[in-house]
Design an enzyme around this catalytic site. Structure first.
Site, PDB file in Angstrom:
ATOM      1  N   ASP A 173      46.272-116.325  31.591  1.00  0.00           N
ATOM      2  CA  ASP A 173      47.334-115.792  30.737  1.00  0.00           C
ATOM      3  C   ASP A 173      47.248-114.291  30.507  1.00  0.00           C
ATOM      4  OD1 ASP A 173      45.000-115.971  29.280  1.00  0.00           O
ATOM      5  OD2 ASP A 173      45.974-116.576  27.421  1.00  0.00           O
ATOM      6  N   GLU A 174      46.439-113.593  31.279  1.00  0.00           N
ATOM      7  CA  GLU A 174      46.187-112.189  30.979  1.00  0.00           C
ATOM      8  C   GLU A 174      45.942-111.419  32.266  1.00  0.00           C
ATOM      9  OE1 GLU A 174      43.188-109.738  27.934  1.00  0.00           O
ATOM     10  OE2 GLU A 174      42.901-111.877  28.330  1.00  0.00           O
TER      11      GLU A 174
END
Length: 490
Positions: free
Chosen positions: A117-118
């Site tokens: 997610d990053e």
């Protein structure tokens, strides 16, 4: 080598906001709320749901109650007993992550994923005219594209370096965009706690505070020689540079792994050393398989032991040559484990290999020779495998599912059934299922021979609930539902 160089950005230009950091908001929980209409706007906690589980992600509705990542699930349940506690659906998360990373690569070929997610994106790789207005427009369009493609929100920070971009993306979460003009970065950093800087954990933070360095501004004004004396050359000088807004780290599209490891959290504290050694052997096999698949080997073998009281011990040993052999890794892990007192109970065990390098053909041949099993004529047939039947669950995993890391058979010489009786497959909360009569839905809970299912999906209204026998032949596990961007949520 030329290809690897092409995948690495240059030193960031400190005069231009050319680095973007993206962070999907409460990612796992947000995917669950997207796919489960009945959970939207309600506290959702994703992670281990067993007695020894920990929280992976909490929705913002759950964070109001003080629930956060890495918190024991039992504590989270006490803080918010009415939240939805789900075991997680990594196939769904991986699909969304791939969609978002593909959108990021439309901005630049230099995308450095940090997790599902990053990621960092080097905008300067394709844009020559970067200023605050230009990067703001690029980031706004990217956030809109993520929302349209996945139905999720993403927080974005843009700055002249990784440091500033990461800090900016955290400032106004969720669903925020913050661009830091280079001439304002010192002013932005100065009032922040020193703990906002990467590399400042609990111990370092306490040392800095005791020295009177409470804010990033305090640290930026500190004497470098004093910081080096306190923290060491690399750490002290590095933190001083960060405090002054200096971060020369480039965006690297394909980060090289520094270590390979596997670990398991146990449903009950384990005290039997033979049992723990057997588990370490299985983890060594998984680690070795990953090393060999990546074409690397390592010199340092490490074990991680978390005791009954949550204290964590790390023990390591550096070998005279690199290895990717399961037998060698297992043997070293077993010897390291011998030096740890396990009488009071172990709740987590991990095995890892670091100091990685590409192995030569000679290294690989030597490792394969090392793997030849010893003859053991005194053993009964079947005692040397210890493999689980296909499809059985591993009771060593907190939720009775597959252990973390890639699956791998037990090494030869293992005890016949080191984990005790095989657990029966169960229904996990949040799991995607389908019923022959009622259609697709998800498991809301199970126990006492029953399983409760809510029949709904990302494009339906809140669904109805039905309870079945847990062996109902009409109920089967399925893959995650497909989110259609054209339809959006219900």
């Amino acid at each position: 080598m030329a290809e690897r160089v092409a995948r690495r950005g240059g030193r960031p230009d400190p005069t231009r906001p050319g680095v973007l950091h993206l962070d999907l908001d409460a990612f796992f929980a947000a995917v669950e709320q997207r796919d489960k209409p009945s959970l939207r706007g309600k506290p959702v906690v994703v992670g281990g749901t067993g007695g020894r589980g920990v929280v992976a992600t909490a929705s913002y509705e759950a964070r109001v109650f003080g629930i956060g990542s890495a918190m024991p699930t039992q504590r989270a349940r006490r803080l918010c007993p009415n939240a939805a506690y789900l075991a997680g659906r990594f196939e769904a998360y991986r699909t969304v992550s791939e969609q978002v990373m593909a959108l990021a690569r439309e901005l630049s070929p230099l995308v450095e994923p940090l997790s599902l997610d990053e990621a960092y994106v080097d905008l300067s790789a394709v844009h020559d005219d970067l200023d605050v207005d230009a990067v703001t427009r690029i980031a706004q369009e990217f956030r809109a594209a993520v929302r349209a493609r996945t139905g999720l929100t993403v927080s974005v920070g843009v700055g002249a370096s990784k440091l500033l971009a990461k800090i900016a993306s955290d400032l106004r979460k969720p669903d925020a965009l913050v661009v830091v003009p280079p001439h304002e970065q010192r002013e932005l950093l100065a009032p922040m706690s020193v703990r906002a800087l990467p590399g400042v954990g609990a111990v370092t933070g306490d040392r800095l505070v005791r020295a009177g360095l409470r804010t990033v501004g305090d640290l930026a004004a500190a004497d470098e020689a004093e910081l080096v004396r306190m923290l060491g050359k690399a750490h002290g000088s590095g933190l001083l540079a960060f405090a002054r807004g200096v971060d020369p780290r480039p965006v690297v599209a394909e980060r090289e792994a520094k270590s390979v490891s596997a670990e398991e959290t146990f449903a009950l504290d384990l005290t039997d050393r033979r049992d723990l050694t057997e588990r370490a052997r299985r983890m060594a096999a998984r680690v070795a398989a990953r090393l060999q698949a990546a074409g690397v080997s390592g010199r340092t073998v490490t074990i991680k032991v978390r005791r009954y009281d949550f204290t964590t011990l790390n023990r390591s040993r550096t070998l005279p040559r690199t290895t990717c052999a399961a037998g060698e890794i297992a043997a070293q892990a077993a010897e390291l484990l011998e030096g740890v007192d396990v009488a009071d109970g172990v709740r987590l065990l991990g095995v890892g290999v670091s100091g990685l390098s590409e192995f030569s053909q000679a290294d690989l041949l030597a490792d394969l020779l090392d793997e030849q099993p010893d003859e053991r004529p005194d053993e009964e047939p079947g005692e040397r495998s210890g493999e689980q039947p296909e499809g059985s669950a591993d009771p060593g995993h907190p939720d009775g599912g597959e252990p973390q890391g890639e699956p791998g058979a037990l090494l030869e010489g293992g005890s016949p059934r080191p984990y005790g009786p095989h657990a029966a497959p169960g229904w996990r909360p949040g799991q995607d299922v389908a019923h022959a009569e009622h259609g697709p839905g998800w498991v809301q809970g199970s126990g006492a021979g029953r399983v409760t299912v809510r029949f709904e999906g990302p494009h339906t209204p809140v669904g109805r609930i039905r309870t079945f026998r847990d062996d109902d032949p009409g109920l089967v596990p399925v893959g995650p539902p497909v989110f259609d961007p054209e339809r959006g949520g219900a």
